[in-house]
Design a protein around this motif. Structure first.
Motif, short mmCIF file in Angstrom:
data_model
loop_
_atom_site.label_atom_id
_atom_site.label_comp_id
_atom_site.label_asym_id
_atom_site.label_seq_id
_atom_site.Cartn_x
_atom_site.Cartn_y
_atom_site.Cartn_z
N LEU A 7 18.99 51.94 42.91
CA LEU A 7 19.58 50.89 43.73
C LEU A 7 21.00 50.63 43.25
CD1 LEU A 7 16.59 48.38 43.86
CD2 LEU A 7 17.22 50.12 45.53
N ARG A 8 21.89 50.59 44.18
CA ARG A 8 23.29 50.33 43.85
C ARG A 8 23.60 48.89 44.19
NH1 ARG A 8 28.41 52.60 46.76
NH2 ARG A 8 29.95 51.80 45.36
N CYS A 9 23.98 48.13 43.19
CA CYS A 9 24.32 46.72 43.38
C CYS A 9 25.82 46.62 43.58
CB CYS A 9 23.89 45.90 42.17
SG CYS A 9 22.12 45.95 41.88
N ASP A 10 26.23 46.54 44.82
CA ASP A 10 27.65 46.48 45.13
C ASP A 10 27.88 45.39 46.16
OD1 ASP A 10 30.33 47.12 45.06
OD2 ASP A 10 30.14 48.76 46.50
N GLU A 11 28.08 44.20 45.68
CA GLU A 11 28.27 43.05 46.55
C GLU A 11 29.77 42.82 46.74
OE1 GLU A 11 27.14 38.31 46.64
OE2 GLU A 11 26.31 39.60 45.10
N ALA A 12 30.14 42.51 47.95
CA ALA A 12 31.54 42.23 48.22
C ALA A 12 31.96 40.97 47.46
CB ALA A 12 31.75 42.03 49.72
N MET A 13 33.11 41.04 46.84
CA MET A 13 33.63 39.94 46.06
C MET A 13 34.65 39.18 46.90
SD MET A 13 36.08 38.58 43.84
CE MET A 13 37.29 39.84 43.94
N ALA A 14 34.49 37.88 46.99
CA ALA A 14 35.42 37.07 47.79
C ALA A 14 36.32 36.25 46.87
CB ALA A 14 34.66 36.15 48.73
N LEU A 15 37.58 36.30 47.17
CA LEU A 15 38.59 35.56 46.42
C LEU A 15 39.46 34.82 47.43
CD1 LEU A 15 40.27 35.07 43.77
CD2 LEU A 15 41.50 37.14 44.36
N GLU A 68 29.93 23.52 35.47
CA GLU A 68 31.27 23.73 34.91
C GLU A 68 31.86 25.05 35.39
OE1 GLU A 68 30.31 23.28 30.79
OE2 GLU A 68 30.40 21.09 30.88
N ILE A 69 31.03 26.07 35.51
CA ILE A 69 31.50 27.36 36.02
C ILE A 69 31.98 27.19 37.47
CG2 ILE A 69 30.70 29.65 36.80
CD1 ILE A 69 29.01 29.73 34.19
N CYS A 70 31.24 26.44 38.26
CA CYS A 70 31.65 26.21 39.65
C CYS A 70 33.02 25.54 39.72
CB CYS A 70 30.60 25.39 40.39
SG CYS A 70 29.09 26.29 40.78
N VAL A 71 33.23 24.52 38.91
CA VAL A 71 34.51 23.81 38.91
C VAL A 71 35.65 24.75 38.53
CG1 VAL A 71 35.85 21.99 37.76
CG2 VAL A 71 33.52 21.53 38.51
N LEU A 72 35.46 25.51 37.45
CA LEU A 72 36.51 26.42 37.00
C LEU A 72 36.79 27.51 38.03
CD1 LEU A 72 35.40 26.76 33.29
CD2 LEU A 72 37.59 25.80 34.07
N ALA A 73 35.73 28.08 38.59
CA ALA A 73 35.89 29.15 39.57
C ALA A 73 36.57 28.65 40.84
CB ALA A 73 34.54 29.78 39.89
N GLU A 74 36.23 27.45 41.27
CA GLU A 74 36.88 26.87 42.44
C GLU A 74 38.37 26.64 42.19
OE1 GLU A 74 34.50 23.38 43.23
OE2 GLU A 74 33.33 24.46 44.75
N GLN A 75 38.70 26.27 40.96
CA GLN A 75 40.08 25.99 40.61
C GLN A 75 40.99 27.18 40.87
OE1 GLN A 75 40.54 25.05 36.44
NE2 GLN A 75 42.64 24.36 36.69
N VAL A 76 40.47 28.39 40.66
CA VAL A 76 41.28 29.59 40.83
C VAL A 76 40.85 30.45 42.02
CG1 VAL A 76 42.12 29.70 38.47
CG2 VAL A 76 39.96 30.80 39.05
N LEU A 78 37.79 31.59 43.09
CA LEU A 78 36.74 32.61 42.95
C LEU A 78 35.50 32.19 43.76
CD1 LEU A 78 37.08 33.38 39.14
CD2 LEU A 78 38.00 34.68 41.07
N THR A 79 35.60 32.35 45.07
CA THR A 79 34.55 31.86 45.96
C THR A 79 33.22 32.59 45.78
OG1 THR A 79 35.42 33.26 47.74
CG2 THR A 79 36.17 30.98 47.68
N SER A 114 35.44 39.51 39.64
CA SER A 114 36.29 38.39 40.03
C SER A 114 37.40 38.15 39.02
CB SER A 114 35.44 37.11 40.16
OG SER A 114 34.51 37.23 41.20
N LEU A 115 37.05 38.14 37.76
CA LEU A 115 38.06 37.89 36.73
C LEU A 115 39.12 38.98 36.74
CD1 LEU A 115 35.75 36.64 33.83
CD2 LEU A 115 37.11 35.27 35.42
N THR A 116 38.69 40.22 36.91
CA THR A 116 39.64 41.33 36.99
C THR A 116 40.56 41.16 38.19
OG1 THR A 116 38.08 42.83 35.91
CG2 THR A 116 39.85 43.84 37.18
N GLU A 117 39.99 40.77 39.32
CA GLU A 117 40.77 40.60 40.54
C GLU A 117 41.83 39.51 40.38
OE1 GLU A 117 41.90 41.45 44.45
OE2 GLU A 117 40.44 42.51 43.23
N VAL A 118 41.47 38.40 39.76
CA VAL A 118 42.44 37.32 39.57
C VAL A 118 43.55 37.77 38.63
CG1 VAL A 118 42.80 35.01 38.60
CG2 VAL A 118 40.89 35.44 40.14
N TRP A 119 43.19 38.44 37.55
CA TRP A 119 44.22 38.94 36.62
C TRP A 119 45.17 39.87 37.35
CZ3 TRP A 119 45.42 36.79 32.24
CH2 TRP A 119 44.46 36.17 31.47
#
Length: 126
Positions: A7-15, A68-76, A78-79, A114-119
């Motif tokens: 199984l290939r886990c490849d979910e689209a990442m939204a930013l 806390e992860i939700c707050v930080l991710a929303e800040q930048v 990372l939907t 997500s982190l890679t995409e933001v960087w």
């Protein structure tokens, strides 16, 4: 003979790049990069805390860290990370350890991408 499926886990990442644009517009380049960099470091730390809380089964700490992860991710913007973290919160609330484990793995995959995409988007790695 049993057939093995891979199984290939490849979910689209939204930013939400608009969130980053707002940060840059409001704070200027240097301050925005400091805020984004700090958020990325905090997210990485919170993901580690999440793993630790899950390992010892500390549900209160899990819930707090997910919030806390939700707050930080929303800040930048990372939907995807916010959405998956909320799914994880549902698994914790439903006390479903199998689903929780699966969604934790999913959050790890989304977080890495997500982190890679933001960087890359903010060119913060230089």
């Amino acid at each position: 003979m049993a057939q093995v499926s891979r199984l290939r886990c490849d979910e689209a990442m939204a930013l939400d790049p608009a969130r980053l644009v707002v940060l840059y517009a409001e704070l200027g380049q240097d301050a925005a990069e400091r805020v984004i960099s700090a958020a990325m470091e905090d997210l990485a730390g919170h993901l580690n805390m999440l793993e630790d809380a899950a390992t010892i089964g500390h549900r209160t700490r899990l819930r707090r860290t997910i919030a806390e992860i939700c707050v930080l991710a929303e800040q930048v913007g990372l939907t995807s990370m916010v959405r998956v973290a909320r799914h994880l919160a549902q698994c914790v609330e439903q006390d479903d350890p199998i689903a929780q484990s699966a969604v934790m793995a999913r959050l790890g995959r989304i977080a890495e991408r997500s982190l890679t995409e933001v960087w890359d988007l903010g060119d913060l790695s230089s």
